[in-house]
Design an enzyme around this catalytic site. Structure first.
Site, short mmCIF file in Angstrom:
data_model
loop_
_atom_site.label_atom_id
_atom_site.label_comp_id
_atom_site.label_asym_id
_atom_site.label_seq_id
_atom_site.Cartn_x
_atom_site.Cartn_y
_atom_site.Cartn_z
N GLU A 38 -7.34 -7.39 4.53
CA GLU A 38 -7.25 -5.94 4.58
C GLU A 38 -7.71 -5.37 5.93
OE1 GLU A 38 -5.85 -3.72 2.48
OE2 GLU A 38 -6.39 -2.23 3.99
N THR A 82 -0.84 -0.72 3.18
CA THR A 82 -0.84 -2.01 2.48
C THR A 82 0.50 -2.29 1.80
OG1 THR A 82 -3.22 -2.03 2.03
CG2 THR A 82 -1.84 -3.32 0.55
N HIS A 199 -12.01 -2.36 4.04
CA HIS A 199 -11.16 -1.17 4.03
C HIS A 199 -11.99 0.01 4.50
CE1 HIS A 199 -8.65 2.12 2.60
NE2 HIS A 199 -7.70 1.26 2.31
N ASP A 258 -2.87 -6.66 7.40
CA ASP A 258 -1.78 -5.76 6.99
C ASP A 258 -1.52 -4.62 7.97
OD1 ASP A 258 -4.21 -4.54 6.18
OD2 ASP A 258 -3.33 -3.65 4.37
N HIS A 259 -2.58 -4.09 8.58
CA HIS A 259 -2.40 -2.95 9.50
C HIS A 259 -3.71 -2.72 10.22
CE1 HIS A 259 -4.60 -0.74 6.43
NE2 HIS A 259 -3.70 -1.12 5.54
#
Ligand code: GP9
Ligand code: MN
Length: 432
Positions: A38, A82, A199, A258-259
């Site tokens: 994440e 996500t 996160h 993911d980012h």
């Protein structure tokens, strides 16, 4: 309509990159375990904060010859974050220019993605493990449409409040408590673990914060290193479980970020930690920081190592399928196998900016990757080349949008593919 579908097919068939024979099938018959890291950015890899490695275990994987580690792999998500990353990895089709495809179209659209392909072609079973509600990002519906046979959401885990952080079950608990389910899946399996502890806003209880935060004055930037360190430990523990259970040797483990975790505006606070100055920070730096990890760990392999080719999330599915020995030529996929000689190294961002091995184009401005400087007066040859690449990016994104918005896959049945029937699957949903 069939004219719309044909436009997409004409593009993807021409764009298709045939597998590298040296790599095709090297993971045939192995379990495929995908670990979603994440908000994890590539700059964390091998990074030291105050002399201390933030992610020693992931670094060891990155530097291991059993891992194909990508140094120039970019996230390509839009607002779906996500869910966009998942969508690209499962289907090799882009997310939407606005919103989340999973949320907007995931209930009704037709999907031809990894779980169904692997099940039909190579008899894989499939599962997702995620310590939040199954309804988050509409996963409950989308996973059924993708053909996921099992979805272990929060309802399968002990979600007592001290087991949670803001986005669900703590990663160490997710991995620990998943093993009993994983061990019971029929092999070979395709299993995805979606972590959540790293996160925004990167908070975790005192007991799990044995890494000293940074001191930039922005608490989310500072604590990003703390939760990334926690995630690193969680992944290490999971590898230990895999080894203990005997699953490790017969698995290919794929890890990806993911980012971004640090937004463009906060990059100004991050800049000094990367040896840069906020005052000279540019759009080029923001674009380059969209790198995320992509690692393919195959126990026993000796020919891995750090790969320099440029690519992104859209390229994962054909890459993985080829390693598993699955022919992808009849599927509609926008990405290309990262190991193929014909791999397309132009990386499209969802907002039509793009990165190539030599240049970065943001809002029409061209930057030289080597110097980071803007090229205000490109030669006509360079201008023409980048114009053509930009046109290709726009065309590709708009074909993907047309495919998604018109649900064109319902009119297309790849050779040998049986359309997924979501009613075959039934998952629990919620907190247990
Ligand atoms: C929630 C998690 C977070 O289930 O996957 O999604 P994000 O906010 O990163 O898109
Ligand atoms: Mn995310």
């Amino acid at each position: 309509s069939s004219a719309d579908l044909n436009k997409v097919l004409t593009f993807t068939q021409k764009h298709y990159a045939k597998p590298n024979p040296q790599m095709y099938g090297i993971a045939k018959g192995k379990n495929i375990i995908v670990i979603h890291l994440e908000s994890f950015q590539q700059f964390l890899i091998n990074y030291r904060l105050d002399g201390k490695e933030v992610t020693p275990f992931l670094n060891s994987l990155y530097n291991d010859k059993s891992t194909y580690s990508f140094a120039n792999f970019f996230n390509q998500v839009g607002q779906g974050k996500t869910s966009d990353a998942e969508n690209m990895l499962e289907t090799s089709i882009y997310g939407l220019p606005q919103g989340s495809l999973f949320s907007a179209l995931g209930t009704d659209n037709t999907f031809q993605g990894a779980p169904a392909i692997l099940n039909q072609q190579k008899n894989y079973t499939s599962a997702v493990f995620h310590g939040n509600k199954g309804s988050f990002w509409n996963r409950n519906s989308v996973y059924k449409n993708l053909g996921y046979q099992n979805f272990f959401d929060a309802s399968y885990f002990n979600t007592a409040s001290n087991n949670l952080t803001e986005y669900g079950l703590k990663d160490k608990l997710l991995f620990h408590d998943s093993v009993k389910y994983l061990e019971r899946l029929q092999q070979p399996f395709y299993a995805k673990f979606i972590t959540v502890s790293n996160h925004f806003p990167y908070t975790i209880d005192q007991k799990n914060t044995d890494f000293k935060a940074a001191d930039t004055g922005d608490s989310s930037v500072d604590n990003y290193f703390v939760t990334a360190h926690y995630l690193d430990q969680a992944v290490k523990e999971f590898f230990d479980y895999l080894k203990k259970s005997g699953l490790y040797d017969n698995s290919m483990i794929v890890l990806y970020g993911d980012h971004y975790g640090i937004s463009n505006s906060r990059n100004l606070k991050l800049a000094p930690l990367l040896g840069k100055s906020a005052s000279t920070w540019t759009d080029f730096d923001n674009a380059q920081l969209q790198r995320v990890p992509f690692m393919i760990h195959i126990p026993g392999q000796k020919n891995g190592g750090i790969q320099q080719q440029y690519g992104g999330e859209i390229d994962v599915l054909p890459t993985i399928l080829h390693l598993a020995g699955v022919d992808t030529s009849s599927y509609i996929q926008f990405g290309t196998d990262l190991f193929s000689k014909k791999h397309d190294q132009v990386v499209a961002f969802r907002n039509e900016n793009f990165v190539t091995p030599n240049y970065t184009v943001v809002d029409g401005n061209i930057y030289d990757n080597k110097t980071g400087l803007q090229i205000t007066h490109p030669t006509s040859a360079l201008a023409a080349k980048l114009k053509a690449e930009g046109n290709k990016v726009n065309n590709e994104l708009s074909l993907s949008d047309s495919l998604n918005n018109k649900n064109l896959l319902r009119f297309y049945i790849p050779n040998g593919f049986i359309p997924v029937n979501p009613q075959n699957y039934n998952y629990k949903n919620g907190f247990g």
